[in-house]
Design an enzyme around this catalytic site. Sequence first.
Site, PDB file in Angstrom:
ATOM      1  N   HIS A 114      58.176  54.118 -19.582  1.00  0.00           N
ATOM      2  CA  HIS A 114      56.336  55.112 -18.996  1.00  0.00           C
ATOM      3  C   HIS A 114      55.836  55.382 -18.015  1.00  0.00           C
ATOM      4  O   HIS A 114      55.652  56.009 -17.973  1.00  0.00           O
ATOM      5  CB  HIS A 114      55.940  55.114 -20.752  1.00  0.00           C
ATOM      6  CG  HIS A 114      54.749  53.634 -20.516  1.00  0.00           C
ATOM      7  ND1 HIS A 114      55.383  52.313 -21.339  1.00  0.00           N
ATOM      8  CD2 HIS A 114      53.665  53.716 -19.899  1.00  0.00           C
ATOM      9  CE1 HIS A 114      54.078  51.501 -21.061  1.00  0.00           C
ATOM     10  NE2 HIS A 114      52.804  52.705 -20.188  1.00  0.00           N
ATOM     11  N   ASP A 146      61.024  51.453 -24.183  1.00  0.00           N
ATOM     12  CA  ASP A 146      60.626  51.080 -23.113  1.00  0.00           C
ATOM     13  C   ASP A 146      60.236  50.243 -21.895  1.00  0.00           C
ATOM     14  O   ASP A 146      59.615  49.635 -21.965  1.00  0.00           O
ATOM     15  CB  ASP A 146      59.137  51.737 -24.016  1.00  0.00           C
ATOM     16  CG  ASP A 146      57.686  52.398 -23.008  1.00  0.00           C
ATOM     17  OD1 ASP A 146      58.154  52.120 -21.871  1.00  0.00           O
ATOM     18  OD2 ASP A 146      56.937  52.096 -22.628  1.00  0.00           O
ATOM     19  N   GLY A 204      46.827  50.122 -16.792  1.00  0.00           N
ATOM     20  CA  GLY A 204      47.084  50.286 -15.010  1.00  0.00           C
ATOM     21  C   GLY A 204      48.668  48.715 -15.624  1.00  0.00           C
ATOM     22  O   GLY A 204      48.558  47.974 -14.412  1.00  0.00           O
ATOM     23  N   SER A 255      50.532  48.351 -17.423  1.00  0.00           N
ATOM     24  CA  SER A 255      52.112  48.602 -18.083  1.00  0.00           C
ATOM     25  C   SER A 255      53.109  47.879 -17.708  1.00  0.00           C
ATOM     26  O   SER A 255      52.818  47.914 -16.515  1.00  0.00           O
ATOM     27  CB  SER A 255      52.551  50.716 -18.622  1.00  0.00           C
ATOM     28  OG  SER A 255      51.564  50.438 -19.698  1.00  0.00           O
ATOM     29  N   GLY A 256      54.244  47.315 -18.298  1.00  0.00           N
ATOM     30  CA  GLY A 256      55.385  47.280 -17.423  1.00  0.00           C
ATOM     31  C   GLY A 256      54.678  46.317 -16.588  1.00  0.00           C
ATOM     32  O   GLY A 256      56.288  45.227 -16.360  1.00  0.00           O
TER      33      GLY A 256
END
Length: 246
Positions: free
Chosen positions: A86, A136, A231, A233-234
């Site tokens: 995402h 994801d 912010g 994320s990942g």
Amino acid sequence: MASCGFLLMLLTITGIVCALSEAAITCGIPQISPRSDMSRVKGGNDAVAGSWPWQVRLGVRQANGQVMWNCGGSILTEKYVVTAAHCLVGGINAEYMIRAGDHDQTRIEAAQVDHAVLRIGQHPNYAGQSGNFRNDIAILRLATNLTFKAQISPVCLPISKNDIPHGTTCMVTGWGKSGPTGTSYKSVLQQGRVQIIGRQQCAAQYWGNMVTSNVQVCAGTPAGTVDACSGDSGGPLVCQDPTSRR
């Protein structure tokens, strides 16, 4: 993630193959020791510069040439970075960049390097927010290889199908927001201590049917005082192996 709250990390290796032999010797051991009083990302504590060497920033180049940094990622090898699907806000064909060796976003640091992303391998079964963020995950192939040093080195992937026990203490890192809507992003890399929450408890108390079978891991604190946020994320969720210390 889109909003703050109990941290839900979505992890799957199925369908994505990456050669990790390059990282087998050096992965998961920072040359610069993290601070021992690790606290939280949301409301956070500054990390020691270089102490989370697999952490990268992910951004997409805009029409004006500027890079919009919007997510995090983790170094797997000299060639590959893992992030959340995402985070690919510009689409598969956008011009993505990663920045490794960064710590303080307000200044240029000697260790930081930027690398263009050559190819993206997004999980084929990722269904977006409408699919509860299942699968994801995305793998980024860099256009040029990273050079490993004290501030830039790979994380270790867990052994396939190994479940992380409920209550295990782990760490999250990132430059995301330190609180709910309206709070600003952090300029210095933040670190936070969280605990793995069993899927049954996570589904019952926090995320309901968003928690599915064995492709997701829940982590956070029951009071919600330690968390990842918009912010982050990942970025990495890392748990230290008690035997190898990786």
